[in-house]
Every structure is written in structure tokens, then in C-alpha cells.
Design an enzyme around this catalytic site. Structure first.
Site, PDB file in Angstrom:
ATOM      1  N   ARG A  90      44.806 102.531 -43.688  1.00  0.00           N
ATOM      2  CA  ARG A  90      45.304 103.913 -43.800  1.00  0.00           C
ATOM      3  C   ARG A  90      46.823 103.925 -43.924  1.00  0.00           C
ATOM      4  NH1 ARG A  90      41.756 108.335 -44.355  1.00  0.00           N
ATOM      5  NH2 ARG A  90      43.124 109.602 -43.074  1.00  0.00           N
ATOM      6  N   THR A  96      47.356 111.832 -46.577  1.00  0.00           N
ATOM      7  CA  THR A  96      46.461 112.438 -47.572  1.00  0.00           C
ATOM      8  C   THR A  96      47.246 113.153 -48.668  1.00  0.00           C
ATOM      9  OG1 THR A  96      44.853 112.781 -45.790  1.00  0.00           O
ATOM     10  CG2 THR A  96      44.509 114.028 -47.835  1.00  0.00           C
ATOM     11  N   ARG A 107      50.153 106.229 -51.790  1.00  0.00           N
ATOM     12  CA  ARG A 107      50.143 107.639 -52.190  1.00  0.00           C
ATOM     13  C   ARG A 107      51.556 108.168 -52.424  1.00  0.00           C
ATOM     14  NH1 ARG A 107      45.315 109.345 -48.003  1.00  0.00           N
ATOM     15  NH2 ARG A 107      43.555 109.037 -49.436  1.00  0.00           N
ATOM     16  N   ASN A 117      45.032 111.441 -55.354  1.00  0.00           N
ATOM     17  CA  ASN A 117      45.799 110.567 -54.449  1.00  0.00           C
ATOM     18  C   ASN A 117      45.340 109.101 -54.443  1.00  0.00           C
ATOM     19  OD1 ASN A 117      43.509 110.792 -52.914  1.00  0.00           O
ATOM     20  ND2 ASN A 117      44.474 111.835 -51.187  1.00  0.00           N
ATOM     21  N   HIS A 120      40.662 106.254 -51.457  1.00  0.00           N
ATOM     22  CA  HIS A 120      40.139 106.616 -50.138  1.00  0.00           C
ATOM     23  C   HIS A 120      40.189 105.406 -49.218  1.00  0.00           C
ATOM     24  CE1 HIS A 120      37.158 107.615 -47.027  1.00  0.00           C
ATOM     25  NE2 HIS A 120      36.709 106.403 -47.229  1.00  0.00           N
TER      26      HIS A 120
HETATM   27  P1  DAT Z   1      41.815 111.230 -46.638  1.00  0.00           P
HETATM   28  O1  DAT Z   1      41.425 110.814 -48.038  1.00  0.00           O
HETATM   29  O2  DAT Z   1      43.282 110.987 -46.390  1.00  0.00           O
HETATM   30  O3  DAT Z   1      40.945 110.619 -45.564  1.00  0.00           O
HETATM   31  P2  DAT Z   1      40.281 113.682 -46.300  1.00  0.00           P
HETATM   32  O4  DAT Z   1      39.161 112.805 -45.846  1.00  0.00           O
HETATM   33  O5  DAT Z   1      40.663 114.848 -45.440  1.00  0.00           O
HETATM   34  O6  DAT Z   1      41.619 112.815 -46.550  1.00  0.00           O
HETATM   35  O7  DAT Z   1      39.957 114.262 -47.742  1.00  0.00           O
HETATM   36  C1  DAT Z   1      39.325 113.436 -48.694  1.00  0.00           C
HETATM   37  C2  DAT Z   1      39.956 113.673 -50.054  1.00  0.00           C
HETATM   38  O8  DAT Z   1      39.704 114.997 -50.489  1.00  0.00           O
HETATM   39  C3  DAT Z   1      41.481 113.535 -50.075  1.00  0.00           C
HETATM   40  O9  DAT Z   1      41.893 112.210 -50.212  1.00  0.00           O
HETATM   41  C4  DAT Z   1      41.826 114.348 -51.264  1.00  0.00           C
HETATM   42  C5  DAT Z   1      40.813 115.465 -51.239  1.00  0.00           C
HETATM   43  N1  DAT Z   1      41.359 116.632 -50.570  1.00  0.00           N
HETATM   44  C6  DAT Z   1      41.476 116.852 -49.243  1.00  0.00           C
HETATM   45  N2  DAT Z   1      42.072 118.030 -48.989  1.00  0.00           N
HETATM   46  C7  DAT Z   1      42.333 118.565 -50.198  1.00  0.00           C
HETATM   47  C8  DAT Z   1      42.956 119.769 -50.637  1.00  0.00           C
HETATM   48  N3  DAT Z   1      43.439 120.660 -49.773  1.00  0.00           N
HETATM   49  N4  DAT Z   1      43.038 119.970 -51.972  1.00  0.00           N
HETATM   50  C9  DAT Z   1      42.544 119.086 -52.867  1.00  0.00           C
HETATM   51  N5  DAT Z   1      41.968 117.931 -52.508  1.00  0.00           N
HETATM   52  C10 DAT Z   1      41.859 117.682 -51.203  1.00  0.00           C
HETATM   53 MG    MG Z   2      38.939 110.846 -45.216  1.00  0.00          MG
END
Ligand code: DAT
Ligand code: MG
Length: 154
Positions: A90, A96, A107, A117, A120
Site C-alpha cells: 500500500r 487512493t 499513484r 489510479n 489495486h
Molecule cells: P484503494 O484502491 O486505495 O484500496 P478503495 O478500495 O476505497 O481504494 O476503492 C477502490 C477503487 O475504486 C479506487 O482505487 C479507485 C476507485 N474509487 C474509489 N473511490 C472513488 C471515487 N470517489 N471516485 C472514483 N473512483 C473511486
Molecule cells: Mg481497496
């Protein structure tokens, strides 16, 4: 534990931009061991399980948008093994939202938009294990790096 594993899913945006090797290199450079990798067109049903937590967000558009984006082209799924790899992975990815990610993270260095981004990474050991089952049916490769292990782990 040393054998901790994390699941990484490299997004269609990263594949399209030929950043696959860059992501892999950063995990390799850290000392993590690649134990599974495949390129595939991800099934919607698998993505809906993988991203189920996004369905609970107040903005109901995000979940379908993310699933649509992740089916827009091939992804690269990986499993990495190493000490503290979930948290360390991470850190390599960064926050994120790319504009909140620390410089030097994937990222921050390669993305501007949250929905593009690049990659995952599992956020907990428990979720990593679920994701490795979901994407690889727990089929990881057992292999030995020999003396390299002693150069990485004290
Ligand atoms: P991460 O990938 O950092 O674990 P997450 O699990 O909360 O974050 O979300 C998964 C993915 O979904 C993230 O990498 C990008 C997309 N995402 C999350 N929130 C978003 C948003 N507000 N608008 C657009 N895409 C989003
Ligand atoms: Mg996630």
C-alpha cells in the site's frame, strides 16, 4: 510473518499506458517475491465481489463506474509475498486519490485521477487472502530464491 501475501490488480489504465513493468519493478525492488501473475479480461461477477465495499458508498455511481472501467480492457493480477507486504504494498501504491499520494509512490508519480489510479493493492491480510482465493483460487507458485532471502531478511 515472512510468508504474508498481498494481492495486486493492475488496472486497464495502467496496462494501456505500458506501466506494467514499472509497477512490477517497484515491488521487486522492495524485495517482495512474485508468486502468481496473469493477464485477463476480468469477469464482471468477479469485479463485483472484489469491489463490493464500493456499493456501500453514498455516491452510488462509483461502484458501477469502477466495474465498467475495470472491464474496459485487460488487467494484470498478481500475488506478492514478503514480510509486511500488505502494508508495504500500500505504501508503494500511495493514497487512493493521486493528489493526496506522497511523491515517489506509483499513484503520485503516474496518475492524476482517482478512477485511473493504476493499481489495486489489498488493504488487510484478511482481504488479501479473500482476493487471492477470488482471483487465483489460491493457486500460487511455490519457489525458492535461495541465498537472495538472506540478502533481504535478517
Ligand atoms: P484503494 O484502491 O486505495 O484500496 P478503495 O478500495 O476505497 O481504494 O476503492 C477502490 C477503487 O475504486 C479506487 O482505487 C479507485 C476507485 N474509487 C474509489 N473511490 C472513488 C471515487 N470517489 N471516485 C472514483 N473512483 C473511486
Ligand atoms: Mg481497496
Amino acid at each position: 510473518p515472512l510468508r504474508e501475501a498481498s494481492y495486486a490488480l493492475y488496472n486497464p489504465d495502467g496496462v494501456a499506458r505500458s506501466l506494467t513493468g514499472e509497477v512490477i519493478k517497484r515491488f521487486e525492488n522492495k524485495g517482495y517475491k512474485l508468486v502468481a501473475i496473469k493477464m485477463l479480461n476480468a469477469q464482471r461477477s468477479v469485479l463485483e465481489k472484489h469491489y463490493a465495499h464500493l456499493a456501500d458508498l453514498p455516491n452510488k455511481n462509483i461502484f458501477p463506474e469502477v466495474v465498467n472501467h475495470m472491464t474496459s480492457g485487460p488487467v494484470v493480477a498478481m500475488v506478492w509475498e514478503g514480510r509486511g507486504v500488505v502494508e508495504g504494498g500500500r505504501q508503494i501504491l500511495g493514497a487512493t486519490r493521486p493528489w493526496q499520494a506522497a511523491p515517489g509512490t506509483i499513484r503520485a508519480d503516474f496518475a492524476t485521477d482517482v478512477g485511473r489510479n493504476i493499481c489495486h493493492g489489498s488493504d488487510t491480510v484478511e482481504n488479501a487472502n479473500k482476493e487471492i482465493e477470488l482471483w487465483f483460487n489460491n493457486q500460487i507458485v511455490e519457489w525458492n530464491r535461495g541465498k537472495v532471502e538472506d540478502a533481504i531478511y535478517e
